[in-house]
Scaffold this motif. Structure first.
Motif, PDB file in Angstrom:
ATOM      1  N   LYS A   5       0.808  -1.221   0.000  1.00  0.00           N
ATOM      2  CA  LYS A   5       0.000   0.000   0.000  1.00  0.00           C
ATOM      3  C   LYS A   5       0.842   1.272   0.000  1.00  0.00           C
ATOM      4  O   LYS A   5       0.628   2.161  -0.822  1.00  0.00           O
ATOM      5  CB  LYS A   5      -0.958   0.030   1.194  1.00  0.00           C
ATOM      6  CG  LYS A   5      -2.078  -0.978   1.120  1.00  0.00           C
ATOM      7  CD  LYS A   5      -3.068  -0.840   2.267  1.00  0.00           C
ATOM      8  CE  LYS A   5      -2.464  -0.908   3.625  1.00  0.00           C
ATOM      9  NZ  LYS A   5      -1.928  -2.206   4.035  1.00  0.00           N
ATOM     10  N   THR A   6       1.775   1.376   0.914  1.00  0.00           N
ATOM     11  CA  THR A   6       2.565   2.600   1.038  1.00  0.00           C
ATOM     12  C   THR A   6       3.468   2.797  -0.171  1.00  0.00           C
ATOM     13  O   THR A   6       3.525   3.893  -0.749  1.00  0.00           O
ATOM     14  CB  THR A   6       3.383   2.578   2.345  1.00  0.00           C
ATOM     15  OG1 THR A   6       2.471   2.435   3.436  1.00  0.00           O
ATOM     16  CG2 THR A   6       4.185   3.849   2.513  1.00  0.00           C
ATOM     17  N   THR A   7       4.147   1.759  -0.583  1.00  0.00           N
ATOM     18  CA  THR A   7       5.034   1.845  -1.751  1.00  0.00           C
ATOM     19  C   THR A   7       4.247   2.246  -2.990  1.00  0.00           C
ATOM     20  O   THR A   7       4.645   3.148  -3.739  1.00  0.00           O
ATOM     21  CB  THR A   7       5.728   0.485  -1.986  1.00  0.00           C
ATOM     22  OG1 THR A   7       6.478   0.153  -0.819  1.00  0.00           O
ATOM     23  CG2 THR A   7       6.633   0.522  -3.199  1.00  0.00           C
ATOM     24  N   ILE A   8       3.132   1.581  -3.208  1.00  0.00           N
ATOM     25  CA  ILE A   8       2.315   1.843  -4.393  1.00  0.00           C
ATOM     26  C   ILE A   8       1.688   3.222  -4.319  1.00  0.00           C
ATOM     27  O   ILE A   8       1.695   3.972  -5.303  1.00  0.00           O
ATOM     28  CB  ILE A   8       1.214   0.758  -4.556  1.00  0.00           C
ATOM     29  CG1 ILE A   8       1.824  -0.639  -4.700  1.00  0.00           C
ATOM     30  CG2 ILE A   8       0.278   1.097  -5.708  1.00  0.00           C
ATOM     31  CD1 ILE A   8       2.834  -0.801  -5.809  1.00  0.00           C
ATOM     32  N   ALA A  63      -7.723  15.638  -4.924  1.00  0.00           N
ATOM     33  CA  ALA A  63      -6.409  15.402  -5.527  1.00  0.00           C
ATOM     34  C   ALA A  63      -5.432  14.731  -4.558  1.00  0.00           C
ATOM     35  O   ALA A  63      -4.287  15.139  -4.428  1.00  0.00           O
ATOM     36  CB  ALA A  63      -5.819  16.698  -6.075  1.00  0.00           C
ATOM     37  N   LEU A  64      -5.909  13.684  -3.887  1.00  0.00           N
ATOM     38  CA  LEU A  64      -5.076  12.929  -2.960  1.00  0.00           C
ATOM     39  C   LEU A  64      -5.014  11.469  -3.378  1.00  0.00           C
ATOM     40  O   LEU A  64      -5.976  10.932  -3.912  1.00  0.00           O
ATOM     41  CB  LEU A  64      -5.664  12.940  -1.538  1.00  0.00           C
ATOM     42  CG  LEU A  64      -5.812  14.231  -0.778  1.00  0.00           C
ATOM     43  CD1 LEU A  64      -6.465  13.944   0.576  1.00  0.00           C
ATOM     44  CD2 LEU A  64      -4.478  14.898  -0.579  1.00  0.00           C
ATOM     45  N   VAL A  65      -3.893  10.843  -3.064  1.00  0.00           N
ATOM     46  CA  VAL A  65      -3.804   9.392  -3.067  1.00  0.00           C
ATOM     47  C   VAL A  65      -3.722   9.024  -1.594  1.00  0.00           C
ATOM     48  O   VAL A  65      -2.793   9.431  -0.902  1.00  0.00           O
ATOM     49  CB  VAL A  65      -2.569   8.888  -3.839  1.00  0.00           C
ATOM     50  CG1 VAL A  65      -2.432   7.374  -3.664  1.00  0.00           C
ATOM     51  CG2 VAL A  65      -2.666   9.247  -5.314  1.00  0.00           C
ATOM     52  N   VAL A  66      -4.724   8.310  -1.112  1.00  0.00           N
ATOM     53  CA  VAL A  66      -4.833   7.999   0.312  1.00  0.00           C
ATOM     54  C   VAL A  66      -4.451   6.546   0.560  1.00  0.00           C
ATOM     55  O   VAL A  66      -5.007   5.636  -0.046  1.00  0.00           O
ATOM     56  CB  VAL A  66      -6.264   8.265   0.833  1.00  0.00           C
ATOM     57  CG1 VAL A  66      -6.369   7.955   2.315  1.00  0.00           C
ATOM     58  CG2 VAL A  66      -6.680   9.704   0.540  1.00  0.00           C
ATOM     59  N   ASP A  67      -3.512   6.362   1.458  1.00  0.00           N
ATOM     60  CA  ASP A  67      -3.042   5.042   1.882  1.00  0.00           C
ATOM     61  C   ASP A  67      -3.665   4.787   3.250  1.00  0.00           C
ATOM     62  O   ASP A  67      -3.391   5.526   4.194  1.00  0.00           O
ATOM     63  CB  ASP A  67      -1.511   5.093   1.935  1.00  0.00           C
ATOM     64  CG  ASP A  67      -0.853   3.955   2.700  1.00  0.00           C
ATOM     65  OD1 ASP A  67      -1.512   2.932   2.959  1.00  0.00           O
ATOM     66  OD2 ASP A  67       0.333   4.096   3.028  1.00  0.00           O
ATOM     67  N   VAL A 149       1.205   0.145 -10.202  1.00  0.00           N
ATOM     68  CA  VAL A 149       0.920   1.563 -10.445  1.00  0.00           C
ATOM     69  C   VAL A 149       0.307   1.741 -11.833  1.00  0.00           C
ATOM     70  O   VAL A 149      -0.693   2.458 -11.985  1.00  0.00           O
ATOM     71  CB  VAL A 149       2.192   2.428 -10.273  1.00  0.00           C
ATOM     72  CG1 VAL A 149       1.971   3.850 -10.791  1.00  0.00           C
ATOM     73  CG2 VAL A 149       2.620   2.459  -8.809  1.00  0.00           C
ATOM     74  N   ASP A 150       0.858   1.097 -12.825  1.00  0.00           N
ATOM     75  CA  ASP A 150       0.319   1.207 -14.185  1.00  0.00           C
ATOM     76  C   ASP A 150      -1.119   0.703 -14.257  1.00  0.00           C
ATOM     77  O   ASP A 150      -1.959   1.314 -14.936  1.00  0.00           O
ATOM     78  CB  ASP A 150       1.199   0.454 -15.188  1.00  0.00           C
ATOM     79  CG  ASP A 150       2.534   1.152 -15.442  1.00  0.00           C
ATOM     80  OD1 ASP A 150       2.690   2.341 -15.066  1.00  0.00           O
ATOM     81  OD2 ASP A 150       3.439   0.499 -16.009  1.00  0.00           O
TER      82      ASP A 150
END
Length: 169
Positions: A5-8, A63-67, A149-150
């Motif tokens: 999760k965090t890495t991605i 506009a966030l990516v939330v982990d 990610v892709d």
């Protein structure tokens, strides 16, 4: 835990030029102590209450990516809040992959048990139906971070295209 999760999420935020936010980091900052300390001193229910407050706050932002932590799905309100302003993607992996990825970390309160593999198996079984409520699930066990990610970028782009098409009609 141990699914990447965090890495991605950090790599995805960079790729999408968005801000990365970790709910666990926000909880630790708010509480001025680690997740492990919160679990040990206050218990899981207290932690989940704080987690739900943080989820409500971040889902009000754009506009966030939330982990999030893997247990965020234990409360239906969290999933509803996350879905209200974004796409929920569940990263999964098999128990052996999770053990291999987490065995070097001692800050995982749910794995500080005699038989962590059994605990992972139990958590996965208990949460499987909840994880399935995500908009998309991606098994990360045999994929590189870049491949994950892709895949997520493709999902986001498809959702944007769909949204634009709906607005035209």
């Amino acid at each position: 835990m141990g699914t990447g999760k965090t890495t991605i999420a950090t790599a995805l935020a960079n790729k999408l030029k968005m801000r990365y936010v970790s709910t666990d980091d926000l909880i630790e900052k708010r509480e001025k102590r680690t997740i492990n300390e919160i679990f040990t001193k206050e218990g899981e229910d207290y932690f989940r209450d704080v987690e739900s407050e943080v989820i409500r706050e971040v889902t009000g932002m754009d506009a966030l990516v939330v982990d999030t932590g893997g247990g965020v799905v234990l409360r239906e309100e969290n999933l509803a809040n996350l879905k209200s302003n974004g796409i929920v993607i569940c990263l999964t992996a098999d128990e052996n992959t999770i053990i291999a990825r987490t065995n070097k970390y001692k800050h995982r309160p749910l794995l500080n048990v005699e038989d962590p593999k059994r605990k992972i198996r139990d958590l996965m079984a208990k949460r499987a139906g909840l994880y399935a409520k995500a908009d998309h699930c991606i098994d990360t066990a045999s994929l590189t971070s870049r491949q994950v990610v892709d895949k997520i970028v493709d999902i986001v782009n498809s959702a944007e295209t769909e949204k634009q098409n709906e607005q035209k009609n």
